[in-house]
Design a protein around this motif. Structure first.
Motif, PDB file in Angstrom:
ATOM      1  N   TYR A 136       1.121  -0.985  -0.258  1.00  0.00           N
ATOM      2  CA  TYR A 136       0.602  -0.400  -0.205  1.00  0.00           C
ATOM      3  C   TYR A 136       0.798   1.278  -0.120  1.00  0.00           C
ATOM      4  O   TYR A 136       1.864   1.088   0.571  1.00  0.00           O
ATOM      5  N   PRO A 137       0.181   2.323  -1.024  1.00  0.00           N
ATOM      6  CA  PRO A 137       1.175   3.501  -0.814  1.00  0.00           C
ATOM      7  C   PRO A 137       1.319   4.011   0.567  1.00  0.00           C
ATOM      8  O   PRO A 137       0.029   4.264   1.406  1.00  0.00           O
ATOM      9  N   SER A 142       1.944  12.816  -0.161  1.00  0.00           N
ATOM     10  CA  SER A 142       1.471  12.458  -1.410  1.00  0.00           C
ATOM     11  C   SER A 142       1.125  13.497  -2.442  1.00  0.00           C
ATOM     12  O   SER A 142      -0.040  14.034  -1.675  1.00  0.00           O
ATOM     13  N   ILE A 155     -10.387   9.462  -6.797  1.00  0.00           N
ATOM     14  CA  ILE A 155      -9.523   8.016  -6.532  1.00  0.00           C
ATOM     15  C   ILE A 155      -9.607   7.307  -5.173  1.00  0.00           C
ATOM     16  O   ILE A 155     -10.840   6.308  -5.097  1.00  0.00           O
ATOM     17  N   LEU A 160      -8.308   3.024  -7.660  1.00  0.00           N
ATOM     18  CA  LEU A 160      -7.532   3.244  -8.202  1.00  0.00           C
ATOM     19  C   LEU A 160      -6.573   2.201  -8.744  1.00  0.00           C
ATOM     20  O   LEU A 160      -6.263   0.971  -8.154  1.00  0.00           O
ATOM     21  N   THR A 164       0.839   4.655  -9.599  1.00  0.00           N
ATOM     22  CA  THR A 164       0.181   5.570  -8.374  1.00  0.00           C
ATOM     23  C   THR A 164       1.179   7.087  -8.094  1.00  0.00           C
ATOM     24  O   THR A 164       1.716   6.995  -9.381  1.00  0.00           O
ATOM     25  N   GLY A 171      -0.967  -2.338  -6.873  1.00  0.00           N
ATOM     26  CA  GLY A 171      -2.052  -3.258  -7.521  1.00  0.00           C
ATOM     27  C   GLY A 171      -3.227  -2.342  -7.549  1.00  0.00           C
ATOM     28  O   GLY A 171      -3.243  -1.367  -7.951  1.00  0.00           O
ATOM     29  N   MET A 180     -20.884   6.405   1.356  1.00  0.00           N
ATOM     30  CA  MET A 180     -20.014   7.521   1.678  1.00  0.00           C
ATOM     31  C   MET A 180     -20.820   8.705   0.968  1.00  0.00           C
ATOM     32  O   MET A 180     -21.008   8.859   0.337  1.00  0.00           O
ATOM     33  N   ILE A 192      -7.079  13.300   5.607  1.00  0.00           N
ATOM     34  CA  ILE A 192      -5.756  12.623   4.843  1.00  0.00           C
ATOM     35  C   ILE A 192      -4.745  13.766   4.595  1.00  0.00           C
ATOM     36  O   ILE A 192      -3.676  13.927   3.902  1.00  0.00           O
TER      37      ILE A 192
HETATM   38  C1  HEC Z   1      -8.349  -2.703   0.425  1.00  0.00           C
HETATM   39  C2  HEC Z   1      -6.721  -1.690   0.760  1.00  0.00           C
HETATM   40  C3  HEC Z   1      -7.132  -0.035   0.292  1.00  0.00           C
HETATM   41  C4  HEC Z   1      -8.654   0.158   1.133  1.00  0.00           C
HETATM   42  C5  HEC Z   1      -9.449  -0.362   2.204  1.00  0.00           C
HETATM   43  C6  HEC Z   1      -8.345   1.936   0.701  1.00  0.00           C
HETATM   44  N1  HEC Z   1      -7.237   2.036  -0.038  1.00  0.00           N
HETATM   45 FE1  HEC Z   1      -6.403   3.947  -0.869  1.00  0.00          FE
HETATM   46  N2  HEC Z   1      -5.138   2.628  -1.992  1.00  0.00           N
HETATM   47  C7  HEC Z   1      -4.855   1.118  -2.095  1.00  0.00           C
HETATM   48  C8  HEC Z   1      -3.662   0.586  -2.758  1.00  0.00           C
HETATM   49  C9  HEC Z   1      -3.307  -0.582  -2.981  1.00  0.00           C
HETATM   50  C10 HEC Z   1      -3.438   2.069  -3.515  1.00  0.00           C
HETATM   51  C11 HEC Z   1      -2.299   1.845  -4.692  1.00  0.00           C
HETATM   52  C12 HEC Z   1      -3.333   1.663  -5.965  1.00  0.00           C
HETATM   53  C13 HEC Z   1      -2.354   0.978  -6.257  1.00  0.00           C
HETATM   54  O1  HEC Z   1      -1.257   1.129  -7.215  1.00  0.00           O
HETATM   55  O2  HEC Z   1      -3.186   1.188  -7.773  1.00  0.00           O
HETATM   56  C14 HEC Z   1      -3.715   2.850  -2.984  1.00  0.00           C
HETATM   57  C15 HEC Z   1      -3.866   3.753  -3.246  1.00  0.00           C
HETATM   58  C16 HEC Z   1      -4.306   5.536  -2.760  1.00  0.00           C
HETATM   59  C17 HEC Z   1      -4.554   7.088  -3.331  1.00  0.00           C
HETATM   60  C18 HEC Z   1      -3.327   7.347  -4.114  1.00  0.00           C
HETATM   61  C19 HEC Z   1      -1.689   7.762  -3.640  1.00  0.00           C
HETATM   62  C20 HEC Z   1      -0.520   7.841  -4.269  1.00  0.00           C
HETATM   63  O3  HEC Z   1       0.299   8.780  -3.996  1.00  0.00           O
HETATM   64  O4  HEC Z   1      -1.191   8.040  -5.363  1.00  0.00           O
HETATM   65  C21 HEC Z   1      -5.063   7.610  -1.921  1.00  0.00           C
HETATM   66  C22 HEC Z   1      -4.815   8.974  -2.294  1.00  0.00           C
HETATM   67  C23 HEC Z   1      -5.883   6.088  -1.322  1.00  0.00           C
HETATM   68  N3  HEC Z   1      -5.320   5.092  -1.569  1.00  0.00           N
HETATM   69  C24 HEC Z   1      -6.967   6.992  -0.459  1.00  0.00           C
HETATM   70  C25 HEC Z   1      -7.344   5.747  -0.149  1.00  0.00           C
HETATM   71  C26 HEC Z   1      -8.383   6.502   1.177  1.00  0.00           C
HETATM   72  C27 HEC Z   1      -8.255   8.102   1.443  1.00  0.00           C
HETATM   73  C28 HEC Z   1      -8.991   5.501   1.374  1.00  0.00           C
HETATM   74  C29 HEC Z   1     -10.317   5.034   2.696  1.00  0.00           C
HETATM   75  C30 HEC Z   1     -11.788   6.265   2.387  1.00  0.00           C
HETATM   76  C31 HEC Z   1      -8.121   4.101   1.062  1.00  0.00           C
HETATM   77  N4  HEC Z   1      -7.548   4.546   0.230  1.00  0.00           N
HETATM   78  C32 HEC Z   1      -8.222   3.169   1.292  1.00  0.00           C
HETATM   79  C33 HEC Z   1      -5.036   0.681  -1.128  1.00  0.00           C
HETATM   80  C34 HEC Z   1      -6.558   0.907  -0.157  1.00  0.00           C
END
Ligand code: HEC
Length: 262
Positions: A136-137, A142, A155, A160, A164, A171, A180, A192
């Motif tokens: 996870y990033p 960011s 996103i 996404l 990233t 992933g 939401m 955030i």
């Molecule tokens: C099930 C796991 C999971 C959850 C729950 C999740 N994310 Fe993510 N998120 C990821 C993954 C994996 C990536 C990278 C995706 C990729 O590589 O394409 C990501 C990427 C992101 C990014 C892009 C970051 C960058 O710098 O590119 C943001 C912003 C983000 N998430 C915000 C959130 C927020 C806010 C929540 C909750 C509301 C959330 N995520 C919930 C797994 C999760």
């Protein structure tokens, strides 16, 4: 007239009273005085068994009480209502509808507090410190977290599919928009951007988040994770809406602005 001659009847001569008679008279007189006093006392004891209070005592007490009352009244606001209840306190409270909810807070503080709770949806992947790690990033530092709000909203709502912001692909992030509300989205975005060492300092308002949800629903691939291409092409901009002063007062539950003075 001739003065009667009492010489033959010395006991009746007023000028020479008999010694025994004198004693008897004194005794009788004392007894009469004592009895009269006793009768007087009996009379003063009323049915209740108590002596009635003298009128002068009433009068004197009244004078003392009135004088004391005047003295206290002037010395300080001894029984002054306003001293214990702030003037207008009750009325102001009623006018505001005192039971409408908790007191207002600064906008940024209110959004952050609510957003921290919504972040519970994200914490399992991005971690309590937002640093991600492993698959996870990091959200700390960011560019897409701190950048345009339209991109960030897309996103979160749709997920996404890499790469990233750093160019690295982790992933697929699943969509988080189901269930939401605009308030949830606005507060978690604000959170955030101002947590984990991020210090954007601004508020993503509920009105802006409402616009974001509309834009998301209007996407051709609504609900499908976004790609970098789509983000760059369509969402490299801020959500429409008036900025909110981070120090403006909001209701901590609804995050609605609260008018000054209320
Ligand atoms: C099930 C796991 C999971 C959850 C729950 C999740 N994310 Fe993510 N998120 C990821 C993954 C994996 C990536 C990278 C995706 C990729 O590589 O394409 C990501 C990427 C992101 C990014 C892009 C970051 C960058 O710098 O590119 C943001 C912003 C983000 N998430 C915000 C959130 C927020 C806010 C929540 C909750 C509301 C959330 N995520 C919930 C797994 C999760």
């Amino acid at each position: 007239m001739v003065e009667p001659d009492f010489s033959a009847y010395p006991m009746q001569d007023p000028h020479k009273p008999d010694l025994d008679d004198s004693l008897n008279v004194t005794e009788s007189h004392d007894r009469l005085v004592r009895e009269a006093a006793a009768v007087a006392r009996e009379k003063r004891v009323n049915d209740g068994g108590r002596e009635p209070v003298s009128l002068w005592l009433f009068a004197a007490s009244a004078v003392i009480l009135i004088a004391a009352g005047l003295a206290l009244g002037k010395a300080g606001n001894f029984f002054d209502y306003d001293e214990y209840v702030q003037p207008g306190y009750m009325r102001d409270n009623l006018n505001e509808g005192g039971d409408e909810g908790p007191p207002p807070v600064d906008a940024l503080k209110g959004y952050m507090a609510k957003g921290e709770k919504v972040y519970g949806k994200c914490i399992g992947c991005h971690g309590p410190d937002g640093k991600g790690g492993g698959a996870y990033p990091s959200l700390a530092g960011s560019q897409w977290v701190l950048g345009e709000t339209d991109r960030l909203a897309m996103i979160i709502l749709n997920g996404l599919q890499g790469p990233t912001s750093t160019g690295k692909t982790y992933g697929v992030m699943p969509a988080q928009g189901i269930g939401m509300s605009p308030t949830d989205l606005a507060s978690v975005m604000t959170y955030i951007r101002n947590a984990f060492g991020n210090t954007k300092g601004d508020v993503v308002t509920v009105a802006m988040a409402t616009e974001g949800i509309k834009i998301s629903e209007g996407r051709a691939k609504a609900g499908q994770p976004l790609t970098k291409e789509e983000l760059d092409a369509d969402h490299a901009k801020d959500l429409p809406g008036d900025p909110l002063d981070p120090a403006a007062k909001v209701d901590p539950v609804t995050l609605n602005p609260v008018e000054e003075g209320k």
